[in-house]
Design an enzyme around this catalytic site. Structure first.
Site, mmCIF file in Angstrom:
data_model
loop_
_atom_site.group_PDB
_atom_site.id
_atom_site.type_symbol
_atom_site.label_atom_id
_atom_site.label_comp_id
_atom_site.label_asym_id
_atom_site.label_seq_id
_atom_site.Cartn_x
_atom_site.Cartn_y
_atom_site.Cartn_z
ATOM 1 N N CYS A 113 5.240 5.876 4.991
ATOM 2 C CA CYS A 113 6.211 6.756 4.319
ATOM 3 C C CYS A 113 7.416 7.015 5.215
ATOM 4 C CB CYS A 113 5.569 8.103 4.006
ATOM 5 S SG CYS A 113 4.256 8.059 2.793
ATOM 6 N N CYS B 238 3.645 13.504 1.112
ATOM 7 C CA CYS B 238 2.222 13.263 0.848
ATOM 8 C C CYS B 238 1.373 13.970 1.907
ATOM 9 C CB CYS B 238 1.927 11.770 0.834
ATOM 10 S SG CYS B 238 1.860 11.033 2.480
ATOM 11 N N GLU C 20 7.203 -0.596 3.070
ATOM 12 C CA GLU C 20 5.981 -1.001 2.368
ATOM 13 C C GLU C 20 5.450 -2.332 2.901
ATOM 14 O OE1 GLU C 20 6.793 -0.708 -1.843
ATOM 15 O OE2 GLU C 20 6.845 1.474 -1.729
ATOM 16 N N ASN C 21 4.253 -2.646 2.468
ATOM 17 C CA ASN C 21 3.576 -3.862 2.919
ATOM 18 C C ASN C 21 2.751 -4.401 1.765
ATOM 19 O OD1 ASN C 21 1.292 -5.464 4.339
ATOM 20 N ND2 ASN C 21 2.733 -5.016 5.968
ATOM 21 N N GLU D 220 8.886 9.822 5.924
ATOM 22 C CA GLU D 220 8.751 10.981 6.813
ATOM 23 C C GLU D 220 8.072 10.586 8.119
ATOM 24 O OE1 GLU D 220 7.952 10.720 3.649
ATOM 25 O OE2 GLU D 220 8.036 12.627 2.587
ATOM 26 N N TYR E 239 -1.016 -2.788 0.809
ATOM 27 C CA TYR E 239 -0.395 -1.475 0.571
ATOM 28 C C TYR E 239 -0.618 -0.413 1.650
ATOM 29 C CZ TYR E 239 0.840 -2.976 -4.214
ATOM 30 O OH TYR E 239 1.367 -3.615 -5.306
#
Ligand code: THU
Length: 162
Positions: free
Chosen positions: A72, A111, A63-64, A74, A67
């Site tokens: 992700c 997602c 994460e950052n 995957e 955002y």
């Protein structure tokens, strides 16, 4: 006007019924999620990819504070596999998640962007990528192709004139 349907097929089983290779992939995904960098969501995802040559690649979400700059699990895994082993086909991707904030009540499914990324490699290698989705209660959903998660996907045929 004619109604047309796309049928999605998936299989439901439990962790203990998987073969040893599949269990190993999910166990590695579980281990990998422990290294996720998810200070904002507290949602840790691990993804492990088995390549045709036996190499196994794992990734987790990164994460950052801005955002959308995060990525992700995957895609961390699949882009690493694609960059390090560009000519080796991907056989299976195993995905699992835990939350530090709440009980996960349903199977975690990739997602839309991750589905599109998996689709890209499946089309590129002209061979299906099997998808294992693990739920913390130990049930597992298995899909034989990303087409089952992303029906009617955009393919490069739409972009190029072959
Ligand atoms: N996330 C994944 O890593 N994979 C998914 O398939 C869904 C969501 C991550 C992104 C973000 O770091 C966190 O989970 C919450 O959305």
């Amino acid at each position: 006007m004619i109604e047309k349907k796309i049928i999605t097929t998936f299989y439901e089983t439990d962790f203990n019924s998987l073969n040893s290779e599949e269990k190993d992939l999910l166990n590695r995904a579980k281990t990998s999620l422990e290294s996720a960098y998810a200070p904002y969501s507290g949602f840790l995802v691990g993804a492990t990819i088995l390549l045709e040559n036996g190499e196994i690649i794992s990734g987790n979400n990164q994460e950052n504070v801005a955002y959308p700059s995060g990525l992700c699990a995957e895609r961390v895994a699949i882009f690493y596999a694609g960059s390090q082993f560009p000519d080796v086909k991907m056989k299976t991707i195993a995905i699992t998640a835990i939350s530090k904030k709440f009980e996960i009540k349903d199977v975690i499914s990739p997602c839309g962007s991750c589905r599109q990324a998996i689709a890209e490699y499946e089309v590129k290698q002209e061979e299906n990528i099997r998808i294992l989705l693990h739920h913390p209660d130990n049930s597992v959903l298995i899909l034989n192709s990303i087409s089952d998660l992303l029906p009617f996907m955009f393919k490069s045929k739409g972009l190029k004139n072959y």
